[in-house]
Motif scaffolding. Structure first.
Motif, short mmCIF file in Angstrom:
data_model
loop_
_atom_site.label_atom_id
_atom_site.label_comp_id
_atom_site.label_asym_id
_atom_site.label_seq_id
_atom_site.Cartn_x
_atom_site.Cartn_y
_atom_site.Cartn_z
N ASP A 43 30.99 74.89 49.67
CA ASP A 43 31.53 74.77 50.71
C ASP A 43 31.74 73.25 51.28
N ARG A 44 30.71 72.36 51.14
CA ARG A 44 30.60 71.09 51.49
C ARG A 44 29.25 70.42 51.18
N GLY A 45 29.37 69.16 51.20
CA GLY A 45 28.41 68.29 50.91
C GLY A 45 28.14 67.09 51.94
N PHE A 46 26.84 66.99 52.42
CA PHE A 46 26.51 65.74 53.14
C PHE A 46 25.85 64.57 52.51
N VAL A 47 26.60 63.40 52.42
CA VAL A 47 25.71 62.26 51.95
C VAL A 47 25.18 61.46 52.98
N THR A 48 23.99 61.69 53.45
CA THR A 48 23.31 61.15 54.47
C THR A 48 22.05 60.13 53.76
N TYR A 49 22.90 58.94 53.56
CA TYR A 49 21.84 57.91 52.91
C TYR A 49 21.00 57.29 54.05
N SER A 50 21.61 56.89 55.34
CA SER A 50 20.70 56.22 56.32
C SER A 50 19.95 57.29 57.09
N ASN A 51 18.85 56.89 57.88
CA ASN A 51 18.11 57.76 58.73
C ASN A 51 19.17 58.02 59.99
N ALA A 52 20.06 57.25 60.31
CA ALA A 52 21.19 57.62 61.38
C ALA A 52 21.85 58.65 60.99
N ALA A 53 22.80 58.66 59.53
CA ALA A 53 23.39 59.89 59.13
C ALA A 53 22.37 60.78 59.17
N LYS A 54 21.32 61.00 58.64
CA LYS A 54 20.51 62.17 58.83
C LYS A 54 20.21 62.69 60.24
N GLN A 55 20.21 61.82 61.00
CA GLN A 55 20.24 62.46 62.38
C GLN A 55 21.48 62.88 62.91
N GLN A 56 22.47 62.17 62.89
CA GLN A 56 23.88 62.66 63.47
C GLN A 56 24.35 63.83 62.64
N GLY A 59 21.00 66.57 62.14
CA GLY A 59 20.22 67.15 63.17
C GLY A 59 18.61 66.67 62.77
N VAL A 60 18.26 65.92 61.79
CA VAL A 60 16.65 65.45 61.52
C VAL A 60 16.39 64.51 62.65
N THR A 61 15.27 65.03 63.42
CA THR A 61 14.84 64.27 64.48
C THR A 61 14.19 63.03 64.26
N ALA A 62 14.33 61.98 65.27
CA ALA A 62 13.73 60.90 65.07
C ALA A 62 12.30 60.71 64.89
N ASP A 63 11.65 61.88 65.70
CA ASP A 63 10.29 61.86 65.49
C ASP A 63 9.62 62.45 64.15
N THR A 64 10.62 63.16 63.50
CA THR A 64 10.03 63.54 62.14
C THR A 64 10.12 62.47 61.31
N LEU A 65 11.30 61.46 61.41
CA LEU A 65 11.42 60.30 60.66
C LEU A 65 10.26 59.35 60.98
N ALA A 66 9.99 59.11 62.43
CA ALA A 66 8.91 58.25 62.32
C ALA A 66 7.71 58.65 62.01
N GLU A 67 7.13 60.13 62.12
CA GLU A 67 5.83 60.49 61.71
C GLU A 67 5.64 60.69 60.24
N PHE A 68 6.52 61.06 59.53
CA PHE A 68 6.48 61.37 58.28
C PHE A 68 7.52 60.42 57.09
N GLY A 69 8.45 60.00 57.83
CA GLY A 69 9.23 58.99 56.85
C GLY A 69 10.41 59.69 56.09
N ALA A 70 11.42 59.11 55.75
CA ALA A 70 12.64 59.78 55.34
C ALA A 70 12.21 60.42 53.99
N VAL A 71 11.20 59.95 53.08
CA VAL A 71 10.90 60.59 52.13
C VAL A 71 9.74 61.58 52.14
N SER A 72 9.88 62.68 52.69
CA SER A 72 9.10 63.78 53.09
C SER A 72 9.35 65.07 52.92
N GLU A 73 8.65 65.99 52.80
CA GLU A 73 9.32 67.43 52.72
C GLU A 73 9.64 67.83 54.05
#
Length: 155
Positions: A43-56, A59-73
């Motif tokens: 169907d499609r692929g999302f290339v979300t290299y930046s944290n902003a792209a992951k969020q936008q 829907g990755v939350t800023a709280d999750t990024l802040a607490e666990f970092g981008a490289v996390s389960e």
């Protein structure tokens, strides 16, 4: 692991595939779409290299990024779930990792977190590929992601 096997398994299940990629920069989507006729299962692929792209885009939350970092389960789970939610796919795979060179004591080079999302839930895992070089980490990540998709589609 051949992308054609994954696509056939998706066809057999009657679902489309979506990808959410960070460290691979679209290589998983590229592997799948390299196969002629893949449009009936991818169907499609999302290339979300930046944290902003992951969020936008996912829907990755800023709280999750802040607490666990981008490289996390935790982020991998939100990436996969977001790809599923924002697509017409029935299964989504996500990858976020440190391809290198570099890394840290807490997040070493070669660590990649994977997510697989389906309508009934999301599961994650982390693989330590080691400091095998950027190209090799990315190639191994693509192969592992394809295997995860195949296992989930046949399971």
């Amino acid at each position: 692991m051949q992308a054609s096997e994954v696509l056939q398994a998706a066809r057999d299940r009657g679902v489309m595939i979506a990808t959410a990629e960070s460290c691979t920069g679209g290589l998983i989507a590229g592997a799948l779409t390299e196969v002629p006729g893949s449009s009936d299962a991818f169907d499609r692929g999302f290339v979300t290299y930046s944290n902003a792209a992951k969020q936008q885009m996912l829907g990755v939350t800023a709280d999750t990024l802040a607490e666990f970092g981008a490289v996390s389960e935790e982020v991998a789970a939100q990436m996969a779930a977001g790809a599923l939610r924002n697509s017409d796919a029935g299964i989504a795979v996500s990858v976020t990792g440190i391809a290198g060179p570099g890394g840290s004591e807490h997040k070493p080079e070669g660590r990649v977190c994977f997510g697989i999302a389906q309508p009934y839930g999301t599961r994650t895992e982390t693989v330590e590929f080691g400091a095998i070089g950027r190209h090799n980490v990315r190639a191994a990540t693509v192969q592992h992601a394809l295997q995860l998709l195949l296992d989930a589609l046949k399971g």
